[in-house]
Motif scaffolding. Structure first.
Motif, short mmCIF file in Angstrom:
data_model
loop_
_atom_site.label_atom_id
_atom_site.label_comp_id
_atom_site.label_asym_id
_atom_site.label_seq_id
_atom_site.Cartn_x
_atom_site.Cartn_y
_atom_site.Cartn_z
N ASP A 58 0.83 -1.20 0.00
CA ASP A 58 0.00 0.00 0.00
C ASP A 58 0.87 1.26 0.00
N PRO A 59 1.64 1.51 -1.06
CA PRO A 59 2.52 2.69 -1.08
C PRO A 59 1.72 3.99 -1.05
N ALA A 60 2.31 5.00 -0.42
CA ALA A 60 1.67 6.31 -0.33
C ALA A 60 2.66 7.39 -0.73
N ILE A 61 2.12 8.44 -1.34
CA ILE A 61 2.94 9.59 -1.74
C ILE A 61 2.19 10.88 -1.41
N TRP A 62 2.91 11.97 -1.40
CA TRP A 62 2.34 13.31 -1.26
C TRP A 62 1.75 13.71 -2.61
N TRP A 63 0.71 14.49 -2.60
CA TRP A 63 -0.02 14.93 -3.78
C TRP A 63 0.90 15.54 -4.85
N ALA A 64 1.92 16.30 -4.46
CA ALA A 64 2.80 16.97 -5.42
C ALA A 64 4.02 16.15 -5.81
N ARG A 87 9.38 7.02 -21.66
CA ARG A 87 9.04 5.81 -20.88
C ARG A 87 8.97 6.13 -19.39
N ALA A 88 9.87 6.97 -18.92
CA ALA A 88 9.87 7.35 -17.50
C ALA A 88 8.60 8.11 -17.14
N LEU A 89 8.18 9.02 -18.00
CA LEU A 89 6.94 9.77 -17.74
C LEU A 89 5.72 8.84 -17.73
N GLU A 90 5.71 7.85 -18.61
CA GLU A 90 4.61 6.89 -18.61
C GLU A 90 4.63 6.04 -17.34
N ARG A 91 5.82 5.60 -16.92
CA ARG A 91 5.92 4.85 -15.66
C ARG A 91 5.41 5.69 -14.49
N LEU A 92 5.77 6.97 -14.48
CA LEU A 92 5.32 7.86 -13.42
C LEU A 92 3.80 7.98 -13.42
N ARG A 93 3.21 8.12 -14.60
CA ARG A 93 1.75 8.21 -14.69
C ARG A 93 1.09 6.96 -14.12
N GLN A 94 1.63 5.79 -14.48
CA GLN A 94 1.08 4.53 -13.98
C GLN A 94 1.27 4.41 -12.47
N LEU A 95 2.44 4.77 -11.99
CA LEU A 95 2.73 4.69 -10.57
C LEU A 95 1.78 5.59 -9.78
N ALA A 96 1.58 6.81 -10.26
CA ALA A 96 0.72 7.76 -9.56
C ALA A 96 -0.73 7.27 -9.48
N GLU A 97 -1.13 6.44 -10.42
CA GLU A 97 -2.49 5.88 -10.40
C GLU A 97 -2.63 4.73 -9.42
N ASP A 98 -1.51 4.10 -9.05
CA ASP A 98 -1.54 2.88 -8.25
C ASP A 98 -1.12 3.06 -6.80
N VAL A 99 -1.06 4.29 -6.32
CA VAL A 99 -0.63 4.55 -4.94
C VAL A 99 -1.69 5.36 -4.21
N ASP A 100 -1.62 5.34 -2.89
CA ASP A 100 -2.45 6.25 -2.09
C ASP A 100 -1.80 7.63 -2.13
N VAL A 101 -2.60 8.64 -2.25
CA VAL A 101 -2.10 10.02 -2.36
C VAL A 101 -2.60 10.82 -1.17
N VAL A 102 -1.66 11.47 -0.46
CA VAL A 102 -2.00 12.36 0.64
C VAL A 102 -2.34 13.71 0.03
N ALA A 103 -3.58 14.11 0.18
CA ALA A 103 -4.09 15.33 -0.45
C ALA A 103 -3.63 16.58 0.29
N PRO A 104 -3.58 17.70 -0.43
CA PRO A 104 -3.23 18.97 0.21
C PRO A 104 -4.43 19.49 1.01
N THR A 105 -4.26 19.55 2.30
CA THR A 105 -5.34 20.00 3.18
C THR A 105 -4.80 21.06 4.14
N LEU A 106 -5.69 21.71 4.85
CA LEU A 106 -5.28 22.68 5.86
C LEU A 106 -4.44 22.00 6.94
N ALA A 107 -4.83 20.80 7.35
CA ALA A 107 -4.07 20.07 8.37
C ALA A 107 -2.65 19.79 7.89
N LEU A 108 -2.50 19.45 6.62
CA LEU A 108 -1.17 19.19 6.08
C LEU A 108 -0.35 20.48 6.03
N ARG A 109 -0.97 21.56 5.61
CA ARG A 109 -0.25 22.84 5.56
C ARG A 109 0.21 23.25 6.95
#
Length: 140
Positions: free
Chosen positions: A30-36, A61-83
């Motif tokens: 269950d990998p997670a990344i920051w929204w940006a 190819r790297a940009l395509e891998r990045l697009r696929q990776l970004a679709e397959d991970v949990d993303v921490v959204a930008p929120t007031l709590a995060l800021r």
């Protein structure tokens, strides 16, 4: 595991620690990344392209891998709590704004670190994440 952009770029283009990071990602259910994070990765890839250290087909190819990776991970959204967490991180540690946001996203994701895995290759951010209580990977 929470993944910093510095650990994702070697998944997109071949580098010295790429195989180690590929194995680590495969072990992460269950990998997670920051929204940006995808933007930070794009920046790194575009810089290499401008510097002629990354050929056009490899870049595409790297940009395509990045697009696929970004679709397959949990993303921490930008929120007031995060800021607000980023502001606290910047007050407590000598970080650049982007690193403060990465660390804050990891703290929001984890609910306060307590040994959660933080995957990062940037030495300064690794040290800071460790001080915040994360288990930093890959091990040095």
């Amino acid at each position: 595991m929470f993944w910093d952009s510095s650990a994702l770029v070697p998944l997109l283009v071949s580098e010295g620690r790429s195989s180690e990071l590929v194995a680590l990602l495969r072990s992460d259910p269950d990998p997670a990344i920051w929204w940006a994070t995808p933007v930070e990765c794009q920046s790194a890839l575009q810089r290499r392209r401008r510097e002629n250290t990354l050929e056009t087909p490899t870049h595409a190819r790297a940009l395509e891998r990045l697009r696929q990776l970004a679709e397959d991970v949990d993303v921490v959204a930008p929120t007031l709590a995060l800021r607000e967490a980023a502001g606290r991180a910047l007050a407590a540690h000598p970080l650049r704004a982007a690193d403060g946001l990465q660390l804050a996203a990891a703290l929001v994701w984890s609910g306060a670190a307590s040994g959660e895995p933080f995957v990062c290759l940037d030495d300064h951010l690794r040290d800071t994440a460790s001080r915040e209580g994360f288990t930093v990977l890959p091990r040095a």
